[in-house]
Design a protein around this motif. Structure first.
Motif: not given
Length: 443
Positions: A49-50, A54, A59-60, A62, A65, A69, A126, A166, A171-172
């Protein structure tokens, strides 16, 4: 047959006619970023888990996190101002590969496919953030404020380690094709495919040598590039070849191998492939064990498990180290030979880390280290080495056992010397010394 059942049968028959194995092959080959199944994630969810940022859609948004942004969008503005090109040019460039980017994510939510503009925005924002962080951290000229919470010297010092971690979560991941497109539009000229790889490695790699590693061809994502940098070179050629079946034997612990006469030395490189056994010496690459080691290896092994064709080199290495590390004494032995550099504290903690890494992980029977297993075990089975190991294990583990052995040997030697001293005169032709005359008895 009920209407619902009939509909299901008709639909299945239709799908059967459309079934094309070649299309399935093409579909699976496009994926490179995966959602972890529960059987992997539930064992240690924190490892995947980051923590602060993200990358990509999985995981965007969450809650934990979201604070980053704002900094992502600020990085986009700095990137555009430095490039002196309109955002539209980057969008057009990214549209050319949007299908490839979407297909890179396994089980991508349909919402990201339907709203293509939203997906493109995510990739560009990103990607620009990742490029900016790496550029500043790698020593590039900064146009950010000196007190910037992320891109200043202070910000990089306190946040870069979390961003690196991260960036290596399975998954990231962000396809490196995103960075390649951004770089191509920004510079307006073609650069070699390894340029993006080296930029990522300069940021992620623990050593300058690894950062200069040539991967060959654009990597799939940061985790893929980092993994390849750990596996440079070829496995040493084996005298056994591949004709023998895979060995099912478990290699002994480092301490037991040492007792059998095996010595440990550092390999010439830090590649996980540089593991050799020759003339009773086991060469192993140096590994620094710190707080990020567990998370790194778990994500690398998960990638090997989910990405068909990735190989099993990291998983094989972890299994090998798990086998030779049973206790803190094994860690201490490897540490004394410079193979393990312990940055987590106690040797017991390192042993526990390796013993937990391979939990519930399947090992390919054709492991890349199978020949090393075979040769080490064959060496340990030689009669002299078995006798030596048994002697050390029985008499030299405990000081009292050693003292008892020494006393027994001393008594044996003294007995032999006494016997020799008594027997030698006979072999030299000497008779025992005459007895003194006795006085005549009185009449």
């Amino acid at each position: 047959m009920a209407g619902g059942e009939q509909s299901w049968v008709i639909e299945t028959e239709k799908r059967l006619k459309d079934l094309d194995p070649s299309l399935e092959l093409e579909l699976w080959s496009k994926h490179s970023i995966y959602r972890l199944p529960a059987c992997i994630k539930d064992l240690n969810s924190k490892a995947y888990r980051p923590q602060i940022v993200s990358f990509g859609p999985f995981h965007h948004g969450e809650t934990q996190l979201r604070p980053m942004e704002e900094h992502k969008h600020r990085a986009l503005l700095h990137f555009l101002r430095r490039a002196k090109k309109p955002l539209e040019e980057f969008v057009i460039g990214m549209e050319e590969v949007v299908g490839q980017l979407q297909d890179a994510y396994e089980n991508l939510d349909e919402d990201w496919r339907v709203h293509k503009d939203r997906f493109l925005q995510l990739m560009i924002v990103d990607g620009c953030f990742m490029m900016e962080v790496m550029r500043v951290a790698n020593g590039g000229q900064s146009d950010y404020a000196s007190n910037d919470p992320i891109f200043s010297t202070h910000g990089i010092l306190y946040t870069v380690s979390y961003i690196k971690r991260d960036m290596l979560m399975i998954e990231n991941q962000l396809p490196l094709l995103v960075l390649d497109k951004l770089n191509a539009v920004e510079t307006g000229k073609f650069k070699d495919e390894d340029h993006i790889n080296k930029m990522v490695l300069r940021f992620l790699a623990a050593s300058p040598i690894a950062a200069r590693t040539s991967i060959g061809g654009l990597g799939l994502h940061p985790l893929d590039v980092f993994r390849k940098s750990m596996l440079q070179g070829q496995y040493p050629s084996s005298r056994h070849g591949h004709s023998e079946p895979a060995s099912n034997e478990i290699i002994r612990s480092a301490l037991e191998l040492y007792e059998a006469g095996i010595r440990f030395k550092k390999s010439k490189s830090n590649s996980l492939r540089d593991i050799r056994f020759r003339h009773g010496v086991l060469h192993l690459p140096v590994i620094v064990v710190d707080d990020a080691t567990e998370f790194l290896f778990l994500n690398l092994m998960a990638f090997e498990r989910l990405h068909v064709g990735a190989g099993n080199e990291v998983t094989s290495y972890v299994f090998f180290m798990d086998n030779i590390i049973d206790s803190a004494k094994d860690v201490s032995l490897l540490n004394s030979n410079g193979i393990i550099q312990n940055a987590v504290g106690s040797d017991k903690a390192v042993a526990k880390l390796f013993n937990g890494l391979s939990k519930d992980v399947a090992l390919d029977p054709e492991s890349s280290l199978d020949d090393v297993h075979r040769m080490v075990n064959a060496y340990c089975r030689k009669p002299w080495n078995m006798w030596r190991a048994n002697l050390i294990h029985t008499y030299f583990r405990s000081p009292w056992a050693f003292l008892s052995l020494a006393a027994a040997i001393f008594l044996l030697v003294m007995t032999i010397l006494q016997t020799i001293y008594t027997v030698i005169p006979y072999y030299q032709g000497q008779s025992p010394p005459p007895s003194p005359p006795t006085a005549p008895s009185p009449q």
